[in-house]
Write a protein that holds these residues in place. Structure first.
Motif, PDB file in Angstrom:
ATOM      1  N   SER A 135      -0.976   0.104   6.620  1.00 36.49           N
ATOM      2  CA  SER A 135      -1.533   0.462   5.311  1.00 36.49           C
ATOM      3  C   SER A 135      -0.773   1.602   4.640  1.00 36.49           C
ATOM      4  O   SER A 135      -1.138   2.012   3.535  1.00 36.49           O
ATOM      5  N   ASP A 186      -5.728  -0.520  -0.220  1.00 35.12           N
ATOM      6  CA  ASP A 186      -6.880   0.380  -0.257  1.00 35.12           C
ATOM      7  C   ASP A 186      -7.267   0.751   1.167  1.00 35.12           C
ATOM      8  O   ASP A 186      -7.376  -0.121   2.043  1.00 35.12           O
ATOM      9  N   HIS A 221     -10.126   2.730   3.486  1.00 42.21           N
ATOM     10  CA  HIS A 221     -11.494   3.234   3.493  1.00 42.21           C
ATOM     11  C   HIS A 221     -11.752   3.957   4.812  1.00 42.21           C
ATOM     12  O   HIS A 221     -11.975   3.323   5.850  1.00 42.21           O
ATOM     13  N   HIS A 271     -11.868   7.577   0.414  1.00 46.21           N
ATOM     14  CA  HIS A 271     -11.146   6.372   0.004  1.00 46.21           C
ATOM     15  C   HIS A 271      -9.793   6.753  -0.575  1.00 46.21           C
ATOM     16  O   HIS A 271      -9.679   7.672  -1.386  1.00 46.21           O
ATOM     17  N   PRO A 279      -6.750   4.914  -2.673  1.00 49.12           N
ATOM     18  CA  PRO A 279      -6.409   3.667  -3.353  1.00 49.12           C
ATOM     19  C   PRO A 279      -4.971   3.245  -3.076  1.00 49.12           C
ATOM     20  O   PRO A 279      -4.095   4.070  -2.813  1.00 49.12           O
ATOM     21  N   ALA A 280      -4.736   1.952  -3.128  1.00 48.51           N
ATOM     22  CA  ALA A 280      -3.384   1.422  -2.970  1.00 48.51           C
ATOM     23  C   ALA A 280      -2.464   2.038  -4.012  1.00 48.51           C
ATOM     24  O   ALA A 280      -2.832   2.212  -5.172  1.00 48.51           O
TER      25      ALA A 280
END
Length: 455
Positions: free
Chosen positions: A69, A330, A332, A337, A339-340
């Motif tokens: 990610s 994204d 979590h 959080h 965000p991309a």
């Protein structure tokens, strides 16, 4: 905290600039104080939001468990790539899996006895130019030394030496300019003729020309020098632009292999000068093991206390004091959080000062790395070379180089450091302030004077 909620934003942002004034004044203190706002915090670089991870366990999650990610990329890395190319350090993950096997053979343990011999001879060559009573600028001398080592190990053709020397001379100005280009959003700043930009442009042009010359030599000669560059040239000939592909790897090798090792070695010598009892233990270990000769590859495992001093130096002054990634999806977390597309930072300098992991974190304590005291949490909290798939490929090379340099210098010389500022200079690498030292020859204590045999 709701997993979908954004993390808190750090106070102190100003209109238009965000937190850039804090980064300009004291970036090390700025990233360190972000820990008080939680394990994940937002900052603003101009109008762009960025995220800062402030806990070591969350950084390891980012680099290891959730590595898919996060990647190297985004506006900040785009600026770095404009200088260093798309080499092993800066390339995105899908290219890293192809490039790392290309570079790995040069860092195989079987090559290290030869590397160590070259490192030792290079240190001795530099030390042979020193004279009793002379004042030497240690940072410049160590850059000269690491340029010799790099040119003789990773780029070993005679034509590589001028390129390595040019990188050693120019990289401080390039790194300073690049740091400000990373921190100041947009494309306008590099075009303003500030002194920092003029120095950057001039030194970048000189470095690029020197590297192009050595790459052209390797590509047009049939000689195989048995070094990394020979392997890279052969592997890159099928690339769309072979010259550019080779350049990307060469500048990565030279930049990563020189300034980081030079900075670490100077920091280590500075810390030893301020802690005479630690210096005495290091010198006793060197005398006991080496008995007046120059260090070799087999001696390194016999210098455990010197190794602990080096690790503690890297804890206090990690070369890569600030690291960034870009979120590719994204994310979590319980901490918040992300965000991309968001830029995500962490600072090993700040993380190495978390008191719950490193008690009394500002205290220089090499014994905290002894087998009796070092804990698993402490080892995992140490991020001097990163972690996971993008962990520094040259970590053992750098550790070996710094150990050989310190062992050789301190076996021959006492360094009387002149009183100067102790404030680090954050650039791409965390550089020490000017470090002039007066040289005094050091007689070697033999085993009969130490009262014992080898440990």
């Amino acid at each position: 905290m709701n997993a979908a909620a954004p993390p808190p934003i750090a106070p102190g942002a100003v209109p238009i600039l965000g937190h850039i004034p804090h980064l300009a004044r004291n970036p090390l203190a700025f990233f360190q104080q972000l820990q008080r706002y939680g394990p994940l915090t937002r900052i603003r670089l101009g109008s762009r939001a960025a995220y800062v991870v402030t806990q070591p366990d969350l950084v390891r999650r980012m680099l290891i468990h959730d590595h898919k990610s996060f990647d190297k990329g985004g506006p900040l890395y785009d600026k770095v790539r404009a200088v260093t190319g798309n080499g092993l350090i800066t390339c995105p993950a899908h290219e890293h899996s192809r490039q790392r096997p290309l570079m790995q053979p040069a860092f195989h343990p079987a090559r290290f006895p030869r590397y160590t011999e070259i490192m030792r001879d290079s240190v001795a060559e530099v030390c042979d130019t020193w004279r009793p009573g002379q004042t030497v600028p240690l940072t410049q001398e160590l850059l000269r030394l690491t340029a010799l080592v790099t040119s003789r190990t990773l780029v070993s053709a005679p034509q590589g030496a001028p390129a390595a020397a040019q990188v050693a001379e120019s990289f401080p100005a390039i790194a300073q300019g690049l740091y400000w280009r990373m921190m100041i959003p947009g494309s306008v700043f590099p075009k303003i003729p500030f002194p920092v930009n003029r120095r950057f442009d001039r030194h970048f042009a000189l470095t690029r020309a020197a590297l192009d010359d050595v790459i052209t030599h390797y590509r047009t000669t049939e000689a195989d020098y048995g070094d990394l560059l020979s392997m890279v040239v052969a592997a890159c000939e099928e690339e769309p632009d072979p010259q550019e592909a080779v350049y990307d790897q060469v500048v990565t090798i030279l930049a990563a292999g020189m300034e980081t090792t030079a900075a670490t070695t100077v920091w280590m010598l500075r810390l030893l000068s301020r802690h005479p009892h630690v210096m005495a233990k290091v010198q006793a270990e060197l005398d006991d093991v080496l008995e007046g000769r120059l260090p070799g590859h087999d001696d390194i495992p016999l210098l455990p206390y010197t190794q602990n001093v080096l690790t503690e130096t890297l804890r206090l002054y990690p070369s890569g004091w600030l690291v960034s990634r870009v979120a590719t999806a994204d994310v979590h977390w319980e901490a918040g959080h992300i965000p991309a597309g968001a830029d995500v930072f962490f600072s090993p300098y700040a993380l190495h000062r978390v008191p719950e992991i490193f008690p009394d974190p500002e205290f220089f304590d090499p014994d905290r790395w002894s087998p009796e005291r070092a804990t698993t949490v402490q080892r995992q909290g140490f991020l001097g070379f990163g972690a996971g798939r993008r962990k520094c490929i040259g970590d053992d090379f750098g550790i070996t180089g710094a150990t050989i340099a310190v062992a050789t210098i301190l076996s021959r010389w006492r360094l009387h450091h002149k009183r100067t500022s102790s404030k680090p200079t954050p650039r791409i690498v965390l550089m020490p302030p000017p470090t002039p030292a007066v040289l005094e020859p050091r007689p070697v204590r033999r085993l009969s004077q130490l009262g014992g045999g080898p440990r």
